[in-house]
Design a protein around this motif. Sequence first.
Motif, mmCIF file in Angstrom:
data_model
loop_
_atom_site.group_PDB
_atom_site.id
_atom_site.type_symbol
_atom_site.label_atom_id
_atom_site.label_comp_id
_atom_site.label_asym_id
_atom_site.label_seq_id
_atom_site.Cartn_x
_atom_site.Cartn_y
_atom_site.Cartn_z
ATOM 1 N N ILE A 2 0.842 -1.193 0.000
ATOM 2 C CA ILE A 2 0.000 0.000 0.000
ATOM 3 C C ILE A 2 0.871 1.235 0.000
ATOM 4 O O ILE A 2 2.034 1.193 0.406
ATOM 5 C CB ILE A 2 -0.940 0.048 1.217
ATOM 6 N N THR A 3 0.287 2.315 -0.454
ATOM 7 C CA THR A 3 0.952 3.618 -0.337
ATOM 8 C C THR A 3 0.341 4.310 0.866
ATOM 9 O O THR A 3 -0.822 4.746 0.836
ATOM 10 C CB THR A 3 0.747 4.459 -1.604
ATOM 11 N N SER A 14 3.260 18.805 0.128
ATOM 12 C CA SER A 14 1.941 18.463 0.660
ATOM 13 C C SER A 14 1.854 16.975 0.936
ATOM 14 O O SER A 14 2.308 16.152 0.126
ATOM 15 C CB SER A 14 0.839 18.859 -0.326
ATOM 16 N N ALA A 15 1.287 16.616 2.098
ATOM 17 C CA ALA A 15 1.218 15.221 2.514
ATOM 18 C C ALA A 15 -0.165 14.662 2.249
ATOM 19 O O ALA A 15 -1.170 15.266 2.634
ATOM 20 C CB ALA A 15 1.564 15.097 3.997
ATOM 21 N N PHE A 16 -0.226 13.502 1.615
ATOM 22 C CA PHE A 16 -1.482 12.814 1.328
ATOM 23 C C PHE A 16 -1.441 11.447 2.006
ATOM 24 O O PHE A 16 -0.624 10.589 1.650
ATOM 25 C CB PHE A 16 -1.668 12.636 -0.187
ATOM 26 N N PHE A 17 -2.310 11.276 3.038
ATOM 27 C CA PHE A 17 -2.400 10.000 3.734
ATOM 28 C C PHE A 17 -3.487 9.155 3.081
ATOM 29 O O PHE A 17 -4.530 9.665 2.687
ATOM 30 C CB PHE A 17 -2.717 10.217 5.212
#
Length: 266
Positions: A2-3, A14-17
């Motif tokens: 998974i990412t 920018s952080a993308f959870f």
Amino acid sequence: TITALTLDMSAGGSAFFSHDIVLVDNGKVTFGGGADLQIYHDGSHNYIDATTTDQDIIFKGTDGGSDITALTLDMSSAGHATFNSGITAKTSTAGDYGLTLNTGNGDNMKLSVADTGTGSAAHGTLSVSDGNLIVDASGDIALDADGGDIYLKDGGTEFGRLSNVSSDFVIYSAISDQDMIFKGNDGGSDITVLTLDMSDAGTAIFGHHVSIPDYVTHYNDASTRFGFSGSGTYVVNTSGTTALTIDNSQNATFAGDVTVTGDVTD
């Protein structure tokens, strides 16, 4: 595979959870270079904390494509709340919900409509769609109308009015030919004390005796009157002269001639 996290270097990192972000109790999400805003849970309560002095908390949104400020909490004024539009309390069949305004010891509370525009007057309405309205105060209740009139209505139709007219207190019956009636309770029974007949120029009809301390005077003619000059003495004055006196022994004294058109018997 998974990412879990993507850092977008083309957008300043920018952080993308890909899933939730979970913080333990008292773990804070902090915004601003000086930790100006913090959001956290302490195990018992949830907090949105503006930590910088006098910085407001502002709730914004989009209404029909337009950016709006829904609510502003003014931290320079003890959290004074300014709503952009109306406030609706939750509906309850038990009547448990509403708006409660708390004040400090000895402080005043005001519920007001402030006209901030340049158009016509901003009118206020306090309305109950189904049931009664109770206005209750541990002290006095003051009705203060700068226009000088307090209107009494039923179903939108005015039936009475309390007015200040050149500092005179005026009670006005607004419906044509409808009487003004004063009622009370005498020993458990409802009684009509006084009726003012508006279809007959205000003729006064009393429900029982009328007691006076001395005289009844003719309107605009103070020298013509009848009444009681003392205990048990009845007097009739005309044009400032005592025309008739009946004392407490039933003796009648006339100041002028007595004309009798019928028989006089012993």
